[in-house]
Design a protein around this motif. Structure first.
Motif, mmCIF file in Angstrom:
data_model
loop_
_atom_site.group_PDB
_atom_site.id
_atom_site.type_symbol
_atom_site.label_atom_id
_atom_site.label_comp_id
_atom_site.label_asym_id
_atom_site.label_seq_id
_atom_site.Cartn_x
_atom_site.Cartn_y
_atom_site.Cartn_z
ATOM 1 N N HIS A 174 3.142 -2.922 -9.380
ATOM 2 C CA HIS A 174 2.659 -3.749 -8.039
ATOM 3 C C HIS A 174 1.473 -3.858 -8.264
ATOM 4 N N PRO A 178 0.702 -1.693 -0.339
ATOM 5 C CA PRO A 178 -0.396 -0.185 -0.450
ATOM 6 C C PRO A 178 0.912 0.949 -0.610
ATOM 7 N N SER A 198 3.013 1.525 -10.290
ATOM 8 C CA SER A 198 1.893 1.014 -9.519
ATOM 9 C C SER A 198 1.073 -0.739 -10.442
ATOM 10 N N MET A 248 2.425 3.053 -3.615
ATOM 11 C CA MET A 248 1.631 3.810 -4.452
ATOM 12 C C MET A 248 1.477 5.365 -4.422
ATOM 13 N N GLU A 249 3.055 5.247 -3.190
ATOM 14 C CA GLU A 249 3.382 6.350 -3.453
ATOM 15 C C GLU A 249 4.374 6.763 -4.686
ATOM 16 N N PHE A 263 -6.176 0.204 -12.231
ATOM 17 C CA PHE A 263 -4.300 1.694 -11.318
ATOM 18 C C PHE A 263 -4.545 2.183 -12.738
ATOM 19 N N THR A 290 1.409 6.677 -10.558
ATOM 20 C CA THR A 290 0.411 4.979 -11.242
ATOM 21 C C THR A 290 1.186 4.497 -12.301
ATOM 22 N N ALA A 339 -5.181 -1.234 -4.023
ATOM 23 C CA ALA A 339 -3.269 -2.124 -3.470
ATOM 24 C C ALA A 339 -3.944 -2.888 -2.629
ATOM 25 N N LYS A 352 -5.877 4.656 -4.702
ATOM 26 C CA LYS A 352 -4.944 3.643 -5.083
ATOM 27 C C LYS A 352 -4.489 2.902 -4.019
ATOM 28 N N ARG A 353 -4.545 3.494 -3.151
ATOM 29 C CA ARG A 353 -4.410 1.844 -1.498
ATOM 30 C C ARG A 353 -5.840 1.349 -1.890
#
Lengths: 170, 355, 645, 401, 100, 184
Positions: C259, C245, C255, C248-249, C351, C252, C314, C310-311
């Motif tokens: 991720h 999570p 991600s 996600m920094e 995402f 995008t 995630a 985004k979290r």
């Protein structure tokens, strides 16, 4: 006879040049004598069928390390130091120590006779060329030390830069 | 050369000694021939340069001394010989004397391993290329010492600049030739030339174009030629490390520099442009001697073509700044040369895998 | 050798070109190199897939990397059905995300840097999946980790980003530690690290035990669990899920690519790749299945209440990864890989849609501040809706087939925990549907809740972003059709292509369920999916005040969920703080102050007098030291000479 | 144990290397002397020393009549003497209150632009050769030779022309001159293209000049820069456009400007473009050259026609008075600035009513530009000093006066 | 044929000269050069051994010694420069800050 | 940076263009004037070495009025006169310090009689300073050398400035007439 003559020449030259290196007052002159010394040593390596090592001796020692010395000597510009004493006052002690080490070493090797024959005879080396043979040894049996050596060089580069870097006036 | 050492190390007898002496004489003759011819070429390289650059600049170049000015190099030589030899006060005299000699000798010695045509080299040694590197790295001594011993600020700056330049670009040059070594599988210059004949066009310059590019740039920098002639950048440092030299000593630097160019051109010709090699349909029908002469001709033609390129570039480009020069050397050429090595290796493995 | 090799090396070339020339030459043209390279890889991957479908496989060493003693490692490539599928997943997602990034990252300072990292990542990931030995696998494994670190911390000026990067890196170290040891154990056991001999000999060691920390441990279990350590870290399973999570920094597209679609699935790939080993250890499989089940449930519940766009996705990823492990754990590797494959499409799509939304919202991520975006960004809305439907398991879409396959395998498979994990999987399916649509409803429907300025700014994203969305959308719909379950397919004359395709590598667990049961399982999962959607609709469209009320009513549970079960705090409490506490109180307060200082003060004062005398030996003059060294040499030399006499 | 100072890490105090560049140095364009304090290759401080070519032009001017002091202006900026002459006669004409006839104005404009071309060619050649490119210098010199040949054809001198006169020009131009000039200007733009091929886009040239010698528009104004130095920083100022003299208000031309802040490359581009514009001006002057006298009919201020001097008493007296006493001028003062290749060249006269100026003052652009050199060089490399010297385009004859 | 002992004695002599230089010179740069001298002495004996024992391992060692010497020179000279900054001398007897 | 620019950078297009230009120049005809061997004649009206004009009878035209000396910006003309028997002015010495002279031609303009002239001769290097101190005799000799015959007459017709037509008559003035004929 001839080989002994050549050896005699090299031995004489190397010893005289070594003495010159450590006794010159001006470091630049020392460096120049050392350059000549390295050449003598490299030539002697040729007689020992080690042409690659001879090349390395010239390229790395004469071409890189000694230039580095020369640079540092020039950078520090030690002209005023040329006037002071070269040796410490207790130099005879050093002489005794060095003499003792020499005596010890000579007495150790005086009776030494080689009795082992490996696979790399002169013929083999000539057939395979020295560089190739050495390369094969380096990249198979000595791969790990080889990599370590590269690491050492890397560390040395970083260390030298860090040490000699000019610190910003903050 | 190894043959010679065998002879020396082996048991001595009279026949040996006689053979040895004959061999020595042959070697000495070879050396004399190569040095004489090379110096003549060097002399005419200056003439050639002045002519070429002159015409590129709408000028005539030398043409007053002798027919078409062909005796100009000798006139220059004579002038330099008879000029007053000035040594600055407070110069370190022994080193001041020694520096041009080192510079010149290191350039001249490199000549000994160059194969001028098939089977002719003063010394056909296995580590020919390494020998060349070794000798070119010695040139730095002449430069540093001349800069330092002159006891002049301009010379000192020029010497430091030049030494760091030569040392930096030596790395790039060495790495650029590694690709050639990998393809040829040898450090022997004759072997390298022979290896090229299996490649399209008989050149390494095509498959090794990246290495060739790096080599050309590094060769310009190594010989302190435009666009990398900062050590002797006239507009900044007057004449760089040999500012304080005059007369014969200056002539040694001058000759050394042009010999250096000749050697770089020869390396380029041998390692990238096929050396004495020429299309086989030309040599096929010729007697051996004629083929060899033709080989020498080809070799020289390639060398002169490269020399011409030197002059051509000099007539065209401005000069880089010191920091830019270093940036190019370290940040562009060395990575490129490394990339070239990696690519060459990969391709070689690839080809091996295909076979 | 053949053209397969170009697959990893094209991105590598792109990386080299970009990193060398990006800053000086290419600048805002950096993407061309990267896109061309990755697209080239994709084309070759497709060709490879076709070859592999034709029955061709390849296992070849390209270059011997290390050959020292008995140890031999090389750069070698193994191409079999599993690799081929992974290649398709990686290169497709990578290509589309590269294209998407040209729009998303447009005008960024480190444009070339971004693309060179992406290319490097692609290279490493391809090396990982194409490896034919554990060494190269490990190389790719660490390579993708490194790229992940670079890319999470891409905005390195932002402290949270660089912290997240470090966190990901450090957390992964725990897992990789086990993984590394696992490889060592493999080498010790088999004397080689190549897949082929290892897997073929694995059976011979099936019953061997070793003494580990004083216990007799079943060797294969040990290896499998150690390898699984790596998977846990990389695929963000409990308890090492905390980094994902935070990751996600990163930008995008990162991600989406790293991720969601590719890197995090490396763990699943590893388990699938090592299925011959895992299959020999029931314990290990059980651990895998339970870890997967727990993680999926756990992450899904957290996802219910998060507000960060985004979290949420995630956590959804973590949950879905759990699903894949669950599949692997019950021996249904094919189902796991199948889900990996479909998940890559719809999760990447989710995402990228989120990125598109962020793009429109100027970086705003809180879904509570969105709403009604539907009319502003129709393409994003529709694609995201399809992705959500897919993840919720609506029949006909990709997610449905893979999820159903997993649930059925869990239910019918031989695993002792099969029924249990099936239950949890079904529950997760419900939760997934719920939070996915909560996201959709809050983001796209209703009224806009952000600032006026943001509303004014709302716009559909540029073509370079929407086209990849649409392409991925096709994947999110259709990618499941290669794995239509026998129940449906039999009647239509369609095979379960992927299962057949994978069978030579991953095998197929014998199920023992009937068609009726299978129908039941499918209906249940579809039903819970629709129930989730319906509940979300009820709570967020019909009764928008309800969620708040629920939150206050069950504030304890809500808080637990909202704070992600306090895992981070837990780590802080049981690892970080005790360490500091011990250091501060015991080490400094007791050991240092009471014991050590007493000794330190007492002994030194005793020694002090002595050493003050002894110190005079240290003259500070270099020559004295040198002389003593020489003396030492002399003494040693003398001793040696005496011995030889 | 003796107490010793704790060793603090001292910053490495390098001794700065002081080198004296000039007055005899290949790159300092004459007798400019720069004392550079170097830290390695970096310039810490740059101090220009000027005055090696001081000849007291201003004082000499006070001892000559207004008419006889004209050749002194030739020797200010000796590579564009025509422009100095034009500046001088414009200032004196304003003081006298007379005006040159139209044809003379056109001719002056024409020859002044030729002077600008020849000066810019020298600037381009030396600037480029200092940075290492030798060929543009020699190619450009070919064209300069043609301009000098034209000058020789025009007035019998190549360098120190003394062609314009107070009230007009020395002599009318010949038809061959005009034709030759027209040929030249039709060809010249192609030659500029050649130089640009070798230099403008060249990456080395760009590396050497872009970002070197940066000066912002505001600073440029505050330093009093003019000409290419000012326009290179993006300020659209040109005396020819804003205070037109001679025929500049009747010809169409553009003022190239760089960007703010400007660097050597901008100034280079500006000057190259100025060459094209100068070419345009010459072309227009040639094409639109009106017929008419080339000297103003102002017997009190201009020398009488030679063929009349011996025939006509009045003219003979004028001849004697003008030459020995100088013209009689009203008391007052006047400043006229003109745009010479280097920048704004100003002549300032204070008249006390006699035939000789009470005070003659020259505002020399080179002097002003030399003063900005330390500002440009500081913090750069040694090689940048060379680029900066080239870019400020100074002539020490004018700077030292 | 030159006996191996001769090379070894030559090596010992050069080594002793290096030791002498290191022990007695005041200039730190020359001391450094003495160290290089000692390394070279070792190299001589290694190459000689390699030749006479017909084994390449000696030369491989020389190769590594050269590498290490290069690294040592780089670091050592950097240290000298750093020292020189603080002391403005290259004489080792002026550097006794480590005195107890 | 556009892709075109990248290609240009990678393939050194601008440098190749420069190389092409220098290579083309290699085959152009050089413009060098091989000066001591091939002399370029000075243009008519060149301001070279001074000469004192003789009139038709071969006597010096100068009457010693001193205007040239007064007008000379570098003050290099020295005239010494004395009164003759018939109260006529006699020019004793007429001397020019050529090393000081700046060849502006103002003396020619000042002289009402056309006595002092500047010849087209420009190769007057000498090894001693004394040779540059021109006396009357030397100057008259210059006239014989460089202005013998019609050349001298032409000088006064064309280069004795200013003339009245520079004020009044515009007949036959040089005007723009397009590209000159005969020059392609």
């Amino acid at each position: 006879m001839l080989p002994k003559l050549f050896f005699g020449y090299f031995a004489f030259a190397i010893i005289v040049l070594s003495l010159l290196v450590i006794t010159r007052r001006n470091p630049v002159h020392s460096v120049m004598w050392m350059l000549l010394l390295f050449f003598q040593i490299a030539s002697m390596y040729l007689f020992l069928n080690a042409e690659f090592i001879a090349a390395i001796q010239v390229i790395v020692y004469a071409g890189a390390i000694l230039v580095l010395f020369l640079f540092v000597v020039l950078l520090l510009n030690l002209r005023e130091e040329l006037l002071t004493n070269r040796f410490i006052s207790a130099w005879p002690v050093g002489l005794v120590f060095a003499g003792a080490i020499f005596a010890g070493a000579v007495s150790a090797v005086a009776a030494f006779v080689p009795n082992f024959s490996g696979q790399y005879t002169v013929d083999v080396i000539n057939r395979e060329t020295h560089t190739k043979a050495l390369g094969q040894a380096l990249y198979t049996d000595f791969l790990f030390p080889f990599e370590i050596a590269s690491l050492i060089l890397l560390i040395a580069i970083i260390g030298a830069i860090v040490l000699a870097k000019k610190r910003m006036r903050s | 050369m190894t043959g010679l050492f065998e002879a020396i190390v082996g048991p001595g007898s009279l026949d040996y000694i006689i053979n040895l002496v004959i061999m020595l004489i042959i070697i000495l003759l070879k050396i004399a021939a190569v040095v004489a011819v090379a110096l003549l070429h060097v002399a005419y390289a200056t003439y050639f340069e002045r002519k070429v650059i002159g015409h590129m600049q709408l000028r005539l170049g030398p043409r007053e001394v002798g027919p078409l000015g062909l005796f100009q190099p000798f006139a220059d030589g004579v002038k330099l010989f008879f000029k007053e030899d000035i040594i600055p006060a407070d110069a370190d005299k022994p080193l001041f004397y020694l520096a041009p000699v080192i510079f010149f000798i290191s350039a001249l010695t490199s000549l000994s391993v160059l194969p001028f045509f098939d089977g002719f080299a003063v010394a056909n040694i296995n580590i020919g290329l390494l020998f060349l590197f070794a000798m070119s790295s010695l040139g730095a001594y002449g430069i540093v010492l001349s800069g330092w011993s002159s006891n002049s600020k301009y010379a000192f700056l020029g010497g430091l600049r030049s030494a760091s330049q030569v040392i930096s670009y030596e790395i790039a040059m060495g790495l650029s030739l590694v690709g050639v070594m990998m393809m040829a599988g040898s450090l022997n210059l004759s072997d390298i030339v022979r290896a090229q004949q299996h490649y399209p066009l008989g050149l390494f310059a095509v498959p090794q174009f990246l290495g060739f590019f790096v080599f050309v740039v590094a060769a310009f920098a190594e010989t302190n030629r435009l666009p990398f002639d900062l050590p002797e950048a006239e507009s900044e440092l007057v004449a760089g490390y040999f500012t304080e030299y005059s007369g014969f000593r200056f002539a040694l630097f001058f000759l050394g520099e042009y010999t250096g160019m000749l050697i770089m051109s020869a390396i380029a010709s041998l390692c990238f442009l096929g050396g004495w090699g020429l299309p086989s349909f030309v040599t096929a029908g010729l007697p051996v001697v004629a083929a060899k002469v033709l080989g020498l001709f080809w070799f020289l033609a390639k060398v002169y073509a490269f020399m011409f390129f030197y002059y051509w570039v000099r007539a065209t480009l401005p000069r880089y700044r010191y920091d830019q020069l270093m940036a190019i050397g370290w940040k562009l050429l060395i990575p490129l040369a490394l990339a070239n090595i990696v690519i060459t290796g990969l391709v070689k493995i690839w080809i091996k895998g295909m076979v | 050798m053949n053209y397969y090799l170009l697959i990893p090396f094209l991105p590598l070339a792109a990386f080299l070109i970009n990193i060398l020339f990006g800053k000086s030459l290419l600048k805002e043209n950096a993407h061309w190199v990267a896109i061309l390279a990755v697209a080239g890889s994709w084309v070759i991957s497709v060709a490879t897939l076709i070859d592999v479908m034709g029955g061709k496989t390849l296992n070849q060493d390209l270059y011997t990397w290390v050959s020292s003693g008995g140890f031999k490692a090389s750069v070698g490539f193994l191409i079999d059905p599993l690799t081929a599928v992974m290649l398709i997943v990686v290169t497709t997602c990578s290509t589309l995300i590269h294209i998407y990034s040209t729009g998303y990252m447009h005008g960024d300072n480190g444009y070339y840097r971004f693309f060179s990292y992406l290319s490097l990542f692609t290279f490493c990931m391809l090396m990982l999946v194409m490896a034919n030995n554990f060494m190269q696998l490990y190389f790719g494994w660490e390579g993708v980790g490194l790229c992940s670190y670079f890319l999470i911390g891409y905005y390195f000026n932002k402290k949270s980003a660089s912290d997240a990067g470090k966190k990901a890196f450090i957390v992964n170290r725990f897992g990789d530690f086990g993984f590394g040891i696992g490889i060592f154990v493999i080498f010790l056991t088999f004397g080689t690290i190549y897949y082929e001999p290892v897997f073929s000999q694995a059976g011979a060691f099936a019953t061997k035990t070793v003494n580990f920390l004083g216990y007799d441990v079943h060797l294969m279990t040990l290896i499998a669990l150690l390898l699984f350590c790596g998977s846990i870290g990389k695929s963000a399973q409990m308890p090492l899920h905390v980094w994902l999570p935070d990751a996600m920094e990163g930008p995008t597209p990162v991600s989406a690519l790293i991720h969601a679609a590719t890197m995090v699935t490396a763990g699943v790939f590893l388990v699938a790749r090592c299925s011959p080993i895992f299959s020999l250890s029931e314990t290990a499989l059980m651990v895998v299945a339970l870890t997967g089940a727990i993680t999926s449930l756990f992450a899904a519940t957290i996802g219910l209440v998060q507000n960060d766009l985004k979290r949420i996705i995630a956590y959804s990823t973590v949950s879905q990864l759990g699903y894949m492990f669950l599949a692997c754990g019950v021996g249904a590797y094919t189902a796991g890989i199948f889900h990996l494959y479909t998940h890559a499409f719809f999760k990447a799509l989710l995402f990228l849609c989120a990125g598109s939304v962020m793009h429109a919202m100027s970086g705003e991520l809180d879904i509570q501040k969105m709403g009604g975006l539907k009319k502003h960004m129709p393409i994003t809305y529709w694609t995201m809706l399809i992705a959500s439907l897919s993840i919720a398991g609506v029949p006909g879409l990709a997610g449905f087939f893979s999820k159903d396959e997993i649930l059925w395998m869990a239910y019918s498979g031989p695993s002792p925990v099969g029924k249990l994990v099936w239950l949890s999987g079904t529950l997760v399916a419900f939760l997934t549907a719920f939070y996915s649509f909560r996201l959709i409803f809050l983001t796209f429907h209703g009224k806009f809740r952000g600032t006026h300025e943001q509303e004014h700014h709302l716009h559909e994203s540029p073509k370079s972003m929407t086209i990849p969305l649409m392409l991925l959308c096709v994947g999110a719909v259709a990618s499941g059709w290669v794995g239509i379950p026998a129940l449906i397919g039999e009647n239509l004359g369609i095979h379960n292509y992927i299962a057949e395709f994978m069978k030579p590598v991953l095998g197929h667990p014998e199920g023992h369920g009937t068609h009726g049961e299978e129908m039941m399982v499918m209906l249940v999962s579809v039903a819970v999916g629709f129930a989730g959607i319906g509940l979300a609709y009820f709570m967020y469209m019909m009764r928008p005040d309800l969620p708040g009320k629920l939150a206050t009513q069950f504030s304890g549970a809500y808080k637990v969920l909202f704070n992600k079960y306090y895992v981070d705090e837990l780590y802080s409490a049981i690892i970080v703080r005790p360490t500091i506490w011990i250091a501060r109180n015991i080490l400094i307060g007791v050991t240092d102050a009471r014991i050590i200082e007493a000794i330190v003060n007492g002994v030194p004062s005793a020694i002090g007098g002595f050493s003050r005398q002894l110190r005079k030996v240290q003259t500070g003059f270099l020559h004295h030291y040198a002389l003593i060294m020489a003396a030492g040499v002399l003494i040693v030399m003398g001793l040696m000479l005496m011995r030889s006499w | 144990m003796e107490h010793s100072e704790p060793v603090i890490e001292k910053p490495f105090e390098t001794k700065e290397l002081t080198i004296s560049m000039g007055p005899q140095h290949p790159a300092t364009h004459g007798v400019l002397r720069l004392v550079l304090d170097l830290d390695g290759e970096n310039v810490v401080k740059c101090t220009p020393y000027v005055g090696y070519l001081h000849r007291g032009v201003e004082k000499l001017g006070e001892n000559r009549t207004y008419l006889a002091a004209l050749p002194l202006s030739d020797r200010l900026d000796y590579i564009s003497s025509m422009n100095n002459n034009v500046g001088y006669v414009n200032a004196v004409e304003k003081l006298f209150g007379i005006e040159a006839p139209e044809r003379a104005k056109y001719i002056r404009t024409m020859v002044a632009e030729m002077g600008r071309l020849s000066s810019h060619i020298i600037w381009l050649g030396t600037h480029v050769i200092d940075i290492g490119a030798t060929t543009p210098f020699l190619l450009a010199m070919t064209e300069r030779e043609r301009i000098l040949d034209l000058f020789e054809m025009l007035c019998g001198a190549r360098l120190t022309v003394s062609y314009p006169r107070v009230g007009g020009v020395r002599n009318d131009i010949s038809q061959e001159f005009l034709d030759e000039l027209y040929e030249f200007i039709l060809e010249f733009p192609h030659r500029i293209d050649d130089y640009e091929t070798l230099v403008t886009e060249n990456r080395i040239w760009k590396d050497r000049t872009v970002g070197v010698g940066i000066i912002s528009a505001k600073e440029a104004v505050n330093w009093g820069l003019t000409g290419g130095m000012l326009r290179g920083s993006g300020i659209d100022y040109d005396v020819r456009k804003y205070v037109p003299y001679d025929a500049y208000d009747k010809v169409d031309f553009m003022i190239p400007v760089g960007k703010d802040p400007g660097d050597c490359y901008d100034r280079y581009k500006v000057r190259v473009e100025e060459m094209r514009q100068a070419n345009r001006i010459i072309k227009q002057c040639v094409e639109n050259l009106p017929a008419g006298p080339v000297m103003a009919d102002a017997p009190k201020f201009t020398l009488p026609p030679k063929d009349l001097v011996l025939r006509d008493m009045e003219h003979l007296i004028h001849q004697f008075v003008l030459i020995t006493k100088g013209p009689s001028v009203a008391e007052g003062e006047v400043y006229v600035g003109t745009e010479v290749p280097k920048g704004e060249l100003g002549f300032y006269f204070v008249s006390d009513g006699t035939g000789k100026p009470y005070r003659m003052r020259v505002r020399a652009p080179s002097y002003v530009h030399a003063s900005v050199l330390p500002r440009l060089c500081k913090g750069g490399y040694v090689a940048d000093v060379i680029a900066n010297i080239g870019t400020i385009d100074i002539v020490l004859g004018e700077c030292d006066r | 044929m030159v006996p191996l002992n001769w090379y070894l004695m030559l090596s010992a002599a050069v080594f002793s000269i290096g030791v002498f230089g290191f022990l007695t010179r005041r200039n730190i740069i020359i001391m450094f050069m003495s160290v290089e001298l000692m390394l070279n002495a070792v190299n001589i004996s290694l190459v000689a051994f390699s030749h006479y024992l017909q084994d390449l391992r000696g030369q491989v060692l020389v190769f590594f010694i050269v590498t290490v010497a290069a690294a040592e020179a780089a670091i050592g000279l950097a240290i000298i420069i750093a020292l020189f900054r603080n002391k403005a001398t290259a004489h080792v007897d002026d550097m006794n800050e480590m005195k107890g | 940076m556009t892709s075109g620019k990248i290609l240009k950078t990678v393939f050194f297009v601008e440098i190749l263009k420069g190389l092409a230009l220098t290579f083309r120049t290699l085959f152009k005809h050089p413009v060098t004037r091989r000066y001591p061997k091939v002399k370029v004649p000075a243009k008519a009206g060149f301001r070279g070495l001074h000469a004192l004009a003789r009139n038709a009878e071969g006597r010096m035209k100068c009457v010693g009025c001193g205007l040239c000396g007064a007008y000379c910006p570098s003050k290099c003309i020295h005239i010494y006169t004395s009164e003759g028997d018939d109260h006529a002015k006699i020019v004793d010495r007429y001397e020019i310090d050529v090393l000081r002279c700046i060849f502006c031609g103002f003396c020619v303009e000042a002289c009402p009689f056309g006595a002092i002239t500047l010849s087209e001769h420009y190769e007057y290097s000498e090894t001693s300073r004394g040779a540059f101190y021109m006396t009357r005799e030397k100057l008259l000799e210059n006239w014989d050398k460089y202005f013998a015959g019609p050349k001298g007459e032409r000088y006064f017709k064309e280069f004795w400035l200013p003339q009245s037509n520079t004020y009044s008559s515009y007949e036959g003035q040089a005007m723009f007439r397009g590209r000159a004929k005969g020059k392609e």
